[in-house]
Write a protein that holds these residues in place. Structure first.
Motif, short mmCIF file in Angstrom:
data_model
loop_
_atom_site.label_atom_id
_atom_site.label_comp_id
_atom_site.label_asym_id
_atom_site.label_seq_id
_atom_site.Cartn_x
_atom_site.Cartn_y
_atom_site.Cartn_z
N ARG A 1 1.08 -1.31 -0.03
CA ARG A 1 -0.05 0.04 0.15
C ARG A 1 1.00 1.12 -0.08
NH1 ARG A 1 -2.70 -3.18 3.68
NH2 ARG A 1 -1.79 -2.06 5.21
N GLN A 2 1.96 1.29 0.82
CA GLN A 2 2.66 2.29 0.83
C GLN A 2 3.47 2.71 -0.68
OE1 GLN A 2 1.59 4.13 3.46
NE2 GLN A 2 3.68 4.65 3.90
N ALA B 1 2.12 1.79 -3.45
CA ALA B 1 1.44 2.43 -4.35
C ALA B 1 1.00 3.74 -4.17
CB ALA B 1 0.10 1.43 -4.43
N ARG B 2 1.07 4.05 -2.92
CA ARG B 2 0.63 5.41 -2.56
C ARG B 2 1.85 6.28 -2.95
NH1 ARG B 2 2.43 8.11 1.32
NH2 ARG B 2 1.88 9.01 3.07
N ARG C 1 4.00 6.00 -5.24
CA ARG C 1 4.27 5.75 -6.61
C ARG C 1 2.83 6.89 -7.02
NH1 ARG C 1 6.56 2.16 -9.94
NH2 ARG C 1 5.15 2.78 -11.78
N ALA C 2 1.78 7.09 -6.80
CA ALA C 2 0.83 7.74 -7.02
C ALA C 2 1.38 9.45 -6.51
CB ALA C 2 -0.55 7.74 -6.42
N LEU C 3 1.82 9.61 -5.36
CA LEU C 3 2.42 10.97 -5.06
C LEU C 3 3.60 11.48 -6.23
CD1 LEU C 3 2.81 10.51 -1.24
CD2 LEU C 3 1.12 11.88 -2.25
N GLU D 1 3.70 10.43 -9.06
CA GLU D 1 3.27 10.77 -10.58
C GLU D 1 2.71 12.12 -10.37
OE1 GLU D 1 0.55 7.91 -12.09
OE2 GLU D 1 1.66 6.38 -11.96
N SER D 2 1.95 12.51 -9.35
CA SER D 2 1.37 13.89 -9.38
C SER D 2 2.37 15.11 -9.08
CB SER D 2 0.37 13.85 -8.07
OG SER D 2 0.99 13.75 -6.90
N LYS E 1 5.05 14.79 -10.53
CA LYS E 1 6.16 14.83 -11.89
C LYS E 1 7.32 14.27 -11.64
CE LYS E 1 2.97 17.19 -14.18
NZ LYS E 1 1.59 16.61 -14.12
N PRO F 1 7.67 7.51 -11.17
CA PRO F 1 7.34 6.45 -10.07
C PRO F 1 8.00 5.35 -9.98
CG PRO F 1 5.55 7.14 -11.76
CD PRO F 1 6.67 7.59 -12.15
N GLU G 1 9.34 4.26 -6.20
CA GLU G 1 9.26 3.15 -5.77
C GLU G 1 10.64 2.27 -5.37
OE1 GLU G 1 7.60 -1.62 -7.01
OE2 GLU G 1 7.08 0.29 -8.00
#
Length: 110
Positions: free
Chosen positions: A64-65, A67-68, A70-72, A74-75, A77, A80, A84
């Motif tokens: 979960r961390q 994935a979280r 990676r999303a941060l 991406e946002s 720039k 990811p 990771e």
């Protein structure tokens, strides 16, 4: 704007380079201090896990961390995959600490 000539780099370029490098140095210092704070928290987690005989690793939480983060990334720039790799390295170090804390608790050296 000239980037270099026979007399050397343009002083304005050198000033900008210095300004940018100073910013990088400040950010690096902040990253180190944030990592130190993070590890203080994870040491407390490790002691709590050892006290209650919980396993050092928590693969579900780790996934979960990642994935979280990676999303941060991406946002923000940021690559990811890099984020990771960075978090995976940190998680491995945290698990190593938790294993040591658990071993110490099992041996009565805490």
């Amino acid at each position: 704007m000239t980037t270099s000539n026979a007399a050397g780099p343009d002083p304005a370029v050198l000033d900008e380079l210095t300004r940018l490098r100073d910013s990088i140095d400040n950010i690096d210092a902040a990253v180190v201090h944030m990592l130190a704070e993070r590890f203080k928290c994870t040491q407390q987690v490790g002691r709590l896990k050892a006290e209650h005989r919980l396993p050092p690793a928590d693969p579900g939480r780790e996934a979960r961390q990642i994935a979280r983060l990676r999303a941060l990334a991406e946002s923000a720039k940021l690559d990811p995959a890099f984020a990771e790799k960075f978090l995976t390295f940190i998680i491995a170090e945290v698990i190593r600490h938790h294993e040591r804390i658990a071993d110490d608790a099992a041996n009565g050296t805490v």
